[in-house]
Design a protein around this motif. Sequence first.
Motif, PDB file in Angstrom:
ATOM      1  N   GLU A 229      45.084  49.805 -23.758  1.00 47.57           N
ATOM      2  CA  GLU A 229      45.472  50.109 -22.387  1.00 47.57           C
ATOM      3  C   GLU A 229      45.848  48.824 -21.651  1.00 47.57           C
ATOM      4  O   GLU A 229      45.211  47.790 -21.825  1.00 47.57           O
ATOM      5  N   GLU A 230      46.883  48.887 -20.846  1.00 47.71           N
ATOM      6  CA  GLU A 230      47.263  47.729 -20.049  1.00 47.71           C
ATOM      7  C   GLU A 230      46.256  47.537 -18.923  1.00 47.71           C
ATOM      8  O   GLU A 230      45.764  48.497 -18.355  1.00 47.71           O
ATOM      9  N   ARG A 231      45.991  46.278 -18.608  1.00 42.19           N
ATOM     10  CA  ARG A 231      45.083  46.036 -17.488  1.00 42.19           C
ATOM     11  C   ARG A 231      45.855  46.189 -16.185  1.00 42.19           C
ATOM     12  O   ARG A 231      47.072  45.999 -16.145  1.00 42.19           O
ATOM     13  N   ALA A 232      45.132  46.507 -15.143  1.00 42.99           N
ATOM     14  CA  ALA A 232      45.759  46.677 -13.836  1.00 42.99           C
ATOM     15  C   ALA A 232      46.288  45.340 -13.330  1.00 42.99           C
ATOM     16  O   ALA A 232      45.748  44.277 -13.642  1.00 42.99           O
ATOM     17  N   ILE A 233      47.345  45.400 -12.554  1.00 34.26           N
ATOM     18  CA  ILE A 233      47.879  44.210 -11.898  1.00 34.26           C
ATOM     19  C   ILE A 233      46.849  43.745 -10.875  1.00 34.26           C
ATOM     20  O   ILE A 233      46.388  44.529 -10.048  1.00 34.26           O
ATOM     21  N   ARG A 234      46.475  42.469 -10.957  1.00 37.05           N
ATOM     22  CA  ARG A 234      45.479  41.899 -10.039  1.00 37.05           C
ATOM     23  C   ARG A 234      46.194  41.148  -8.921  1.00 37.05           C
ATOM     24  O   ARG A 234      47.022  40.275  -9.185  1.00 37.05           O
ATOM     25  N   CYS A 235      45.866  41.507  -7.680  1.00 42.92           N
ATOM     26  CA  CYS A 235      46.531  40.933  -6.507  1.00 42.92           C
ATOM     27  C   CYS A 235      45.514  40.303  -5.560  1.00 42.92           C
ATOM     28  O   CYS A 235      44.441  40.869  -5.328  1.00 42.92           O
ATOM     29  N   LEU A 236      45.885  39.168  -5.009  1.00 38.80           N
ATOM     30  CA  LEU A 236      45.144  38.581  -3.900  1.00 38.80           C
ATOM     31  C   LEU A 236      46.034  38.698  -2.672  1.00 38.80           C
ATOM     32  O   LEU A 236      47.155  38.184  -2.672  1.00 38.80           O
ATOM     33  N   VAL A 237      45.551  39.391  -1.657  1.00 38.02           N
ATOM     34  CA  VAL A 237      46.249  39.467  -0.374  1.00 38.02           C
ATOM     35  C   VAL A 237      45.559  38.453   0.520  1.00 38.02           C
ATOM     36  O   VAL A 237      44.350  38.545   0.771  1.00 38.02           O
TER      37      VAL A 237
ATOM     38  N   ALA B 164      48.382  52.155  -5.388  1.00 36.53           N
ATOM     39  CA  ALA B 164      49.359  52.102  -6.480  1.00 36.53           C
ATOM     40  C   ALA B 164      48.701  51.756  -7.818  1.00 36.53           C
ATOM     41  O   ALA B 164      49.385  51.658  -8.837  1.00 36.53           O
ATOM     42  N   GLY B 165      47.387  51.549  -7.802  1.00 39.83           N
ATOM     43  CA  GLY B 165      46.667  51.265  -9.031  1.00 39.83           C
ATOM     44  C   GLY B 165      46.414  49.796  -9.292  1.00 39.83           C
ATOM     45  O   GLY B 165      45.906  49.433 -10.351  1.00 39.83           O
ATOM     46  N   PHE B 166      46.756  48.927  -8.351  1.00 41.16           N
ATOM     47  CA  PHE B 166      46.506  47.503  -8.505  1.00 41.16           C
ATOM     48  C   PHE B 166      45.042  47.212  -8.170  1.00 41.16           C
ATOM     49  O   PHE B 166      44.440  47.900  -7.355  1.00 41.16           O
ATOM     50  N   GLU B 167      44.495  46.161  -8.778  1.00 38.46           N
ATOM     51  CA  GLU B 167      43.196  45.632  -8.363  1.00 38.46           C
ATOM     52  C   GLU B 167      43.486  44.655  -7.236  1.00 38.46           C
ATOM     53  O   GLU B 167      44.321  43.761  -7.399  1.00 38.46           O
ATOM     54  N   VAL B 168      42.811  44.808  -6.106  1.00 40.22           N
ATOM     55  CA  VAL B 168      43.135  44.011  -4.924  1.00 40.22           C
ATOM     56  C   VAL B 168      41.908  43.252  -4.433  1.00 40.22           C
ATOM     57  O   VAL B 168      40.829  43.814  -4.303  1.00 40.22           O
ATOM     58  N   VAL B 169      42.120  41.981  -4.149  1.00 42.88           N
ATOM     59  CA  VAL B 169      41.135  41.136  -3.496  1.00 42.88           C
ATOM     60  C   VAL B 169      41.757  40.717  -2.171  1.00 42.88           C
ATOM     61  O   VAL B 169      42.923  40.314  -2.131  1.00 42.88           O
ATOM     62  N   TYR B 170      40.989  40.819  -1.085  1.00 44.13           N
ATOM     63  CA  TYR B 170      41.473  40.396   0.229  1.00 44.13           C
ATOM     64  C   TYR B 170      40.720  39.143   0.634  1.00 44.13           C
ATOM     65  O   TYR B 170      39.491  39.093   0.561  1.00 44.13           O
ATOM     66  N   SER B 171      41.440  38.132   1.079  1.00 40.45           N
ATOM     67  CA  SER B 171      40.837  36.830   1.379  1.00 40.45           C
ATOM     68  C   SER B 171      40.020  36.814   2.659  1.00 40.45           C
ATOM     69  O   SER B 171      39.153  35.962   2.818  1.00 40.45           O
ATOM     70  N   GLY B 172      40.308  37.711   3.588  1.00 42.71           N
ATOM     71  CA  GLY B 172      39.742  37.585   4.924  1.00 42.71           C
ATOM     72  C   GLY B 172      40.607  36.643   5.748  1.00 42.71           C
ATOM     73  O   GLY B 172      41.578  36.067   5.247  1.00 42.71           O
TER      74      GLY B 172
ATOM     75  N   VAL C 218      44.442  36.127 -10.623  1.00 41.78           N
ATOM     76  CA  VAL C 218      45.384  37.115 -10.105  1.00 41.78           C
ATOM     77  C   VAL C 218      46.759  36.962 -10.726  1.00 41.78           C
ATOM     78  O   VAL C 218      47.167  35.873 -11.129  1.00 41.78           O
ATOM     79  N   ASP C 219      47.453  38.078 -10.805  1.00 40.60           N
ATOM     80  CA  ASP C 219      48.841  38.112 -11.248  1.00 40.60           C
ATOM     81  C   ASP C 219      49.780  37.891 -10.070  1.00 40.60           C
ATOM     82  O   ASP C 219      50.882  37.380 -10.229  1.00 40.60           O
ATOM     83  N   VAL C 220      49.334  38.340  -8.904  1.00 37.57           N
ATOM     84  CA  VAL C 220      50.167  38.331  -7.699  1.00 37.57           C
ATOM     85  C   VAL C 220      49.373  37.738  -6.543  1.00 37.57           C
ATOM     86  O   VAL C 220      48.222  38.113  -6.321  1.00 37.57           O
ATOM     87  N   LEU C 221      50.018  36.823  -5.821  1.00 34.57           N
ATOM     88  CA  LEU C 221      49.457  36.290  -4.590  1.00 34.57           C
ATOM     89  C   LEU C 221      50.383  36.710  -3.461  1.00 34.57           C
ATOM     90  O   LEU C 221      51.547  36.298  -3.423  1.00 34.57           O
ATOM     91  N   GLY C 222      49.880  37.556  -2.589  1.00 36.66           N
ATOM     92  CA  GLY C 222      50.631  37.987  -1.419  1.00 36.66           C
ATOM     93  C   GLY C 222      50.089  37.276  -0.193  1.00 36.66           C
ATOM     94  O   GLY C 222      48.925  37.464   0.170  1.00 36.66           O
ATOM     95  N   ILE C 223      50.909  36.437   0.406  1.00 38.73           N
ATOM     96  CA  ILE C 223      50.493  35.684   1.587  1.00 38.73           C
ATOM     97  C   ILE C 223      51.074  36.356   2.816  1.00 38.73           C
ATOM     98  O   ILE C 223      52.290  36.473   2.944  1.00 38.73           O
ATOM     99  N   SER C 224      50.200  36.796   3.705  1.00 35.07           N
ATOM    100  CA  SER C 224      50.613  37.392   4.964  1.00 35.07           C
ATOM    101  C   SER C 224      50.473  36.333   6.041  1.00 35.07           C
ATOM    102  O   SER C 224      49.385  35.800   6.258  1.00 35.07           O
ATOM    103  N   ILE C 225      51.587  36.032   6.705  1.00 36.32           N
ATOM    104  CA  ILE C 225      51.544  34.965   7.711  1.00 36.32           C
ATOM    105  C   ILE C 225      52.490  35.283   8.870  1.00 36.32           C
ATOM    106  O   ILE C 225      53.657  35.572   8.669  1.00 36.32           O
ATOM    107  N   LEU C 226      51.928  35.261  10.052  1.00 36.28           N
ATOM    108  CA  LEU C 226      52.713  35.529  11.263  1.00 36.28           C
ATOM    109  C   LEU C 226      52.598  34.393  12.272  1.00 36.28           C
ATOM    110  O   LEU C 226      53.125  34.491  13.368  1.00 36.28           O
TER     111      LEU C 226
END
Length: 139
Positions: A6-14, A36-44, A61-69
């Motif tokens: 089985e493929e592992r879930a995509i791991r994301c850091l938001v 969507a089935g991703f494993e998600v970690v939120y930084s705070g 993580v496979d994906v780093l999503g940076i939210s910046i305003l």
Amino acid sequence: MSVETEERAIRCLVAKVGLDGHDRGAHVIARAFRDAGFEVVYSGLHRAPDDIVQAAVQEDVDVLGISILSGAHNTLVPKVIEGLKEYGAFEDTLIIVGGIIPDDDEAELKELGVAEVFGPGTPMEETIEFVRTNVPERA
């Protein structure tokens, strides 16, 4: 498909980097990724670039999503990218940015290694599909 193949879930850091206290979008994308089935970690909130790098490396993580305003994207995002490079994690990490980023700045961020910038109103399905299509292969 067996458990072994089985493929592992995509791991994301938001991640929320810097003094930006606007986190509604980060919470929305984190939930959409999870749904969507991703494993998600939120930084705070209010994380230093090095905190984000450490979390990305430790969580593998496979994906780093940076939210910046905050408008500090040209200062903070390059520091995160430099840190990932120092740890040898840059090549294995898809970096995406969400927020209000001027077109000229978007081009500069992409030159540094950001895969895509998503502005307000981007459909969640578009972001999820982008991640699924562009996430780096892992051994």
